[in-house]
Design a protein around this motif. Structure first.
Motif, PDB file in Angstrom:
ATOM      1  N   TYR A 269       2.263   1.606  -3.564  1.00  0.00           N
ATOM      2  CA  TYR A 269       1.197   1.846  -4.532  1.00  0.00           C
ATOM      3  C   TYR A 269       0.677   3.282  -4.435  1.00  0.00           C
ATOM      4  N   ARG A 270       0.359   3.718  -3.221  1.00  0.00           N
ATOM      5  CA  ARG A 270      -0.182   5.070  -3.052  1.00  0.00           C
ATOM      6  C   ARG A 270       0.870   6.138  -3.335  1.00  0.00           C
TER       7      ARG A 270
ATOM      8  N   LEU B  64       1.187   6.532  -7.089  1.00  0.00           N
ATOM      9  CA  LEU B  64       0.017   7.233  -7.629  1.00  0.00           C
ATOM     10  C   LEU B  64       0.156   8.743  -7.460  1.00  0.00           C
TER      11      LEU B  64
ATOM     12  N   ARG C 256       0.826  -1.212   0.000  1.00  0.00           N
ATOM     13  CA  ARG C 256       0.000   0.000   0.000  1.00  0.00           C
ATOM     14  C   ARG C 256       0.859   1.260   0.000  1.00  0.00           C
TER      15      ARG C 256
ATOM     16  N   ASP D 128      -7.700   3.721  -6.544  1.00  0.00           N
ATOM     17  CA  ASP D 128      -6.798   3.165  -5.536  1.00  0.00           C
ATOM     18  C   ASP D 128      -7.337   1.809  -5.094  1.00  0.00           C
TER      19      ASP D 128
ATOM     20  N   THR E 203      -6.210  -0.280  -3.102  1.00  0.00           N
ATOM     21  CA  THR E 203      -5.964  -0.680  -1.705  1.00  0.00           C
ATOM     22  C   THR E 203      -7.102  -0.232  -0.785  1.00  0.00           C
ATOM     23  N   GLN E 204      -8.010   0.587  -1.278  1.00  0.00           N
ATOM     24  CA  GLN E 204      -9.132   1.030  -0.456  1.00  0.00           C
ATOM     25  C   GLN E 204     -10.092  -0.115  -0.208  1.00  0.00           C
TER      26      GLN E 204
END
Length: 288
Positions: A75-76, A79, A72, A88, A90-91
């Motif tokens: 990834y974030r 982004l 996470r 997203d 992962t939310q």
């Protein structure tokens, strides 16, 4: 963009800001869990269902949490850095429920027996500091002679010692509240004076944290002494202190925690004495 490229870019950026121990934890998670699953995937092609299935595939809840949180983070971060206008994924991911862990602790009587039994061993200073101050293993191994007020017994805890990538390094404390001053009981101060001898500088314990843990465990097993892992000496200190009248707020401050809840949830193993003390107080009030 491949996830492997995103991970490499993330680590290169964080190299400037994060502690060496934190970076080592990220490298381990990336190498063991993230690259096999996501390394050759395009960031834009990863979807929520795949991430949830991946998290659910872990046998150990702790490993699932570590791997997912590292994923996470990367990834974030990518982004934001690349301003990717994608959902997203992962939310909403749900982590497996962790079982309640009851760490082993020593009673006061057991701890006295162990501390007497390890007198003269090269790891004694680190064990004594962990047991009597509730220090983390890395903190007890990093205490220097100059950190101790040898008259009053106050100790300035201000660094940690870690084995990272085959090297032993010193780092700043884990948090601002971890940089703290604690007071040694008289018996521990007197014993540490003997261990110090004529030295006026340097670490009280000359072993690294991993060596201390190994030697302490092996010695206790060979000699039949009560033993818990070094980490659990911290738990033992909190539990013994609480059961003998210390306030939970004081324990949290001594452990270097930002909230009382952390001490309650992670370090206090038995509440019978505390509940009995509260019940006794209520009974005395009612009797009056």
């Amino acid at each position: 963009m491949l996830f492997s490229d995103a991970a490499a870019e993330y680590m290169a950026d964080k190299q400037k800001r994060l502690r060496a121990t934190t970076l080592e934890g990220y490298r381990s998670a990336i190498r063991c869990h993230l690259m096999p699953q996501w390394g050759e995937r395009e960031i834009e092609s990863i979807n929520f269902e795949e991430v949830q299935d991946w998290v659910d595939s872990f046998d150990l809840p702790g490993a699932a949490e570590k791997a997912y949180k590292t994923f996470r983070q990367i990834y974030r971060w990518i982004l934001r850095r690349r301003q990717l206008r994608i959902w997203d994924v992962t939310q909403g991911v749900e982590l497996p429920r962790k079982p309640t862990v009851r760490r082993p602790v020593l009673t006061a009587a057991q701890e006295r027996e162990t501390l007497r039994g390890i007198v003269g061993q090269p790891f004694e200073a680190a064990v004594l500091l962990s047991a009597t101050l509730g220090l983390r293993r890395c903190e007890s191994c990093a205490v220097r002679i100059e950190d101790v007020d040898w008259r009053s017994g106050w100790v300035h805890v201000q660094r940690g010692l870690h084995a990272v990538g085959g090297e032993v390094i010193e780092t700043e404390c884990k948090t601002k509240l971890s940089d703290r001053r604690l007071k040694l009981p008289r018996f521990a101060l007197e014993r540490l004076r003997m261990i110090r001898g004529s030295r006026r500088s340097g670490r009280l314990c000359l072993l690294d944290p991993n060596a201390v843990a190994r030697r302490f465990r092996s010695f206790c097993r060979r000699h039949g002494l009560p033993h818990v892992p070094m980490t659990c000496l911290r738990h033992s200190w909190a539990t013994i202190s609480l059961e003998h009248g210390a306030a939970i707020e004081d324990i949290a401050v001594a452990l270097g925690h930002s909230t009382v809840n952390t001490a309650m949830s992670h370090y206090l193993q038995s509440f019978r004495t505390v509940v009995a003390r509260a019940s006794s107080s209520y009974a005395s009030a009612m009797a009056g």
